[in-house]
Structures are given as structure tokens and as C-alpha cells.
Design an enzyme around this catalytic site. Structure first.
Site, PDB file in Angstrom:
ATOM      1  N   ALA A 163      33.253  41.076  41.084  1.00 28.95           N
ATOM      2  CA  ALA A 163      31.890  41.334  41.560  1.00 28.95           C
ATOM      3  C   ALA A 163      30.988  41.775  40.417  1.00 28.95           C
ATOM      4  O   ALA A 163      29.846  41.319  40.295  1.00 28.95           O
ATOM      5  CB  ALA A 163      31.918  42.387  42.668  1.00 28.95           C
ATOM      6  N   ASP A 164      31.485  42.662  39.562  1.00 21.48           N
ATOM      7  CA  ASP A 164      30.687  43.126  38.427  1.00 21.48           C
ATOM      8  C   ASP A 164      30.383  42.002  37.451  1.00 21.48           C
ATOM      9  O   ASP A 164      29.259  41.876  36.960  1.00 21.48           O
ATOM     10  CB  ASP A 164      31.434  44.244  37.692  1.00 21.48           C
ATOM     11  CG  ASP A 164      31.462  45.540  38.458  1.00 21.48           C
ATOM     12  OD1 ASP A 164      30.654  46.419  38.144  1.00 21.48           O
ATOM     13  OD2 ASP A 164      32.286  45.670  39.373  1.00 21.48           O
ATOM     14  N   GLY A 165      31.400  41.193  37.152  1.00 23.13           N
ATOM     15  CA  GLY A 165      31.210  40.122  36.187  1.00 23.13           C
ATOM     16  C   GLY A 165      30.195  39.101  36.654  1.00 23.13           C
ATOM     17  O   GLY A 165      29.328  38.665  35.887  1.00 23.13           O
ATOM     18  N   GLY A 223      26.757  40.591  36.520  1.00 24.46           N
ATOM     19  CA  GLY A 223      26.275  40.631  35.146  1.00 24.46           C
ATOM     20  C   GLY A 223      25.744  39.290  34.684  1.00 24.46           C
ATOM     21  O   GLY A 223      24.689  39.219  34.028  1.00 24.46           O
TER      22      GLY A 223
END
Length: 408
Positions: free
Chosen positions: A176-178, A181
Site C-alpha cells: 500500500a505504501d509503495g 508513493g
């Protein structure tokens, strides 16, 4: 075994984003991915860290900050205690020289610090402000903690990941973070274009982890409305095409194989010596194959199980069938294509000697990115950045003694 290419840092290199200054107040992974990409293409990234450092520094392996080393390359570290009003005043002083500001506090925290978007845009009307959060800046869940793990569950990803007879599976990395980003990179460039090309004003980008991950999960909502059925967990199979799976080889390794178009499936059937399957009513069309996927996988799996991974890859590549090895990390690092393309290369590192690290993605022919500097030490650039604001050495020392500035 092939060895990774060794590359030096290129401190004099310039990229297409040279002249763009970014104030990165974010923590952990999404913001660091975002600014790593922009930094790779020449932006000056000022990483504003708390006294304990960005949380990413705490993700260590054998005592080494490997995550930080990789995702903080091409950045400068300014270590401020933002609980002190003098530190927030320094941020405001930096805002006029910045094009982008990124933060990942819980919604409302930036406002409490006196750094609301309205206040920042009053100082610099062309500033692009990217606000990373778990759930977004508004809505019923805005104040909930929003780590990627929670979002990977709530987005619907975990529900479709794994095998049908087992529990839902969360990803073993920062999905999710990647993805957020990378979406953030696009958002930053879109907003900057509005400022620079169309004469627009700065604006706020609301970038929760939830929205980008949900956006790439294909038309789940539309499919559910059409069928009334929830997409099942199918392991490595696809609900859209067959054959598609991970198959075990004679040496215990695996290959991934896909026949997602009709001609590829027919080529596969001929390659395994079963041209009769092309007209077999169980496998004639993609829809037929999806209905009889267990039988289909048994036939293909039995053929693959007689050969090693390398033998299978060589055999099917000769037949022009889409197949590939399922690699672990040592295999990736030894793969001749990976080495030739410098997907990974060794960079000089004081602690590890050589740090294997991915090169710049994406690849541009005329304005390629570069890795100019290693990841910074905590507060390494305090003096450089604050001197640029006109602070004297005595003033900088005074701020350090007062606990406003920190360095590691």
C-alpha cells in the site's frame, strides 16, 4: 556466478528535476518512495527528520539501516524538533524556496503545528502540498491509524490474495505504501505542471494509502454488481484467463506460466505434445479452460514436473511460450539479464563495503536519473540548509544547544 556491476555515486550529475526543492516531512515508506524517485531525477530533497530520525532508520538488518540506505539516497537530512515553535518557524522560512512539501502526519496535526495548507500557501502561493495518510484528510475514518497493513486488509486486497481454503494473505512487503508513493510521484508532476506550464497556483494533494491500492484492484465493484459474487481467492491462478499458475519443477523450484491469449495456449498445447487439447471441448476456449482449470493444471503440471526449472525455461522459451523462473533474491542477483541491465548494482558503502541497490526507475534516454549521493546521516545537512537561510554559525549552535536542532 556472475557478479553485480560496481558503480560509483555521481555527485556532479544533474537530472530533469534539477532546481526543484522538496521539503519532506513524511515518515516511513510512502513518502520516502515518492521523494526517492524525484530525488533520483535531480530534485533537491530535504528530509526533515525528528530527533529520533525517520522511522525507516529503525528498520535494520544485522544492525544496518538497509531500508534507509536504499530509499534515502539523493537526500539531505535536516533534523528538527518540530514540537518546538522555533523549528516550525524554520520550516516556514524554507517554504518560499520550495516547490513541493510532503507530510504524513495524522490529519489535523500539520494545522496544530501552525503549518496548515492555508498558512503555507499564503507564504508560497505556488507550493504543491502532498498530504499522505491512511484514509484521507476527511471522511469517518480520517483519524484512524493508517498503516499499510490495515489498508491492505480494508482495500479488498487481502480478501482476494491467497488460496481459497486458507485465510486471506497480507503482502509480505509494503504494498500500500509503495503504490501510494508511486501515485504521489504522478500527482506531484501533475500539480507542478499546473504551476509551471499553465500558470496555475499551488494546491493540496490528498494522498491516502487506501485510494491508490483500491484503484489497481481491477473492476471488483463492477463485477460484483453484475454477478452478485465476490472474487474468490485462487492462489496463483487467474479468474480471467487459463492456464496461469505457478508450477513445481523436478528440482523443487517453480516456474510461472501464462497462456492469456488463445494463440499462446495453442502453442503451449503443441509444445507439450498435446495438440489434441486445442479442440478438446474442455479447453477449446478461455471460458472452457476456466471451467476445467483443475484438469488443465494437472496436465500442464505433470509435464513441468518432469524437468528442472532451468530445463523448463529453456524448453518453453524455445517453443515461444510465456514462461519464467520464480526467483528468490540470490537468483535475482545472479541473473545475467538483471546484471547486464544494472537493475541491481553495487555502490560504495562505509558499513557494508558494497551496497547492492536498485538503479534508477524508470529509464529515460535523454534525461536519465542518477544516484548522486548516499543516504545522509541524521542531521548531516543542518548547517548547509540553515546557512542558506542566512543563519550564522553562532545562531545554528544556539539552536542545537536549545534542542531545536539535532544530529546523529
Amino acid at each position: 556466478m556472475s557478479e553485480l556491476h560496481r558503480r560509483d555515486y555521481e555527485p556532479a550529475a544533474k537530472g530533469s528535476l534539477d532546481g526543484i526543492r522538496i521539503l519532506d516531512l513524511s515518515r516511513l515508506f510512502a513518502g520516502n518512495v515518492l521523494t526517492q524517485v524525484l530525488g533520483d531525477f535531480g530534485a533537491e530533497v530535504i528530509k526533515v527528520e525528528p530527533p529520533e530520525g525517520d522511522t525507516l532508520r529503525a528498520w535494520k538488518t544485522e544492525g544496518i539501516e538497509t531500508h534507509w540506505k536504499v530509499y534515502a539516497r539523493n537526500k539531505k537530512s535536516l533534523c528538527l524538533n518540530l514540537r518546538d515553535p522555533r523549528a516550525c518557524a524554520l520550516i516556514r522560512d524554507l517554504v518560499p524556496s520550495a516547490q513541493i512539501l510532503i507530510e504524513s502526519f495524522r490529519p489535523g496535526v500539520l494545522e496544530k503545528m501552525g503549518l496548515s495548507p492555508q498558512a503555507l500557501l499564503a507564504i508560497n502561493p505556488s507550493l504543491v502540498i502532498i498530504r499522505i495518510s491512511g484514509w484521507g484528510q476527511d471522511g469517518p475514518y480520517a483519524q484512524r491509524p493508517g498503516f499499510g497493513t490495515v489498508i491492505e486488509g480494508a482495500s479488498g486486497f487481502a480478501a482476494i490474495n491467497g488460496f481459497g481454503d486458507r485465510e486471506p494473505v497480507l503482502p509480505p512487503m509494503y504494498l500500500a505504501d509503495g503504490i501510494a508513493g508511486l501515485y504521489g510521484v504522478s500527482a506531484a508532476m501533475i500539480a507542478l505542471r499546473e504551476v509551471e506550464i499553465n500558470g496555475g497556483k499551488g494546491q493540496v494533494v490528498d494522498l491516502p494509502l487506501l485510494d491508490p491500492l483500491f484503484a489497481i484492484l481491477s473492476p471488483q465493484a463492477a463485477n460484483y454488481r453484475l454477478t452478485g459474487k465476490v472474487k474468490p481467492r485462487t492462489g496463483s491462478r487467474s479468474t480471467n484467463s487459463a492456464p496461469r499458475n505457478a508450477y513445481r519443477c523436478s528440482d523443487g523450484a517453480y516456474v510461472s506460466l501464462s497462456g492469456s491469449i488463445q494463440k499462446m495456449t495453442e502453442r503451449l498445447f503443441r509444445a507439450i505434445g498435446r495438440p489434441d487439447l486445442i479442440e478438446d471441448p474442455r479447453f477449446r476456449t478461455n471460458a472452457d479452460r476456466l471451467r476445467h482449470v483443475e484438469e488443465l493444471d494437472a496436465i500442464i503440471g505433470a509435464f513441468i514436473a518432469q524437468r528442472s526449472q532451468a530445463e523448463n525455461v529453456a524448453f518453453f522459451e524455445k517453443a515461444e511460450v510465456t514462461i519464467g523462473p520464480i526467483y528468490d533474491t540470490p537468483q535475482i542477483m545472479a541473473d545475467p539479464h538483471v546484471i547486464a541491465r544494472e537493475l541491481i548494482a553495487d555502490y560504495p558503502d562505509a558499513e557494508m563495503g558494497q551496497l547492492p541497490m536498485h538503479h534508477v526507475v524508470p529509464r529515460l534516454t535523454d534525461t536519465p536519473g542518477s544516484i548522486r549521493t548516499r543516504a545522509p546521516r541524521l542531521g548531516e545537512h543542518n548547517r548547509e540548509i540553515l546557512a542558506g537561510l542566512g543563519l550564522t554559525e553562532d545562531a545554528i549552535v544556539e539552536l542545537a544547544q536549545a534542542g531545536v536542532l539535532h544530529s546523529g
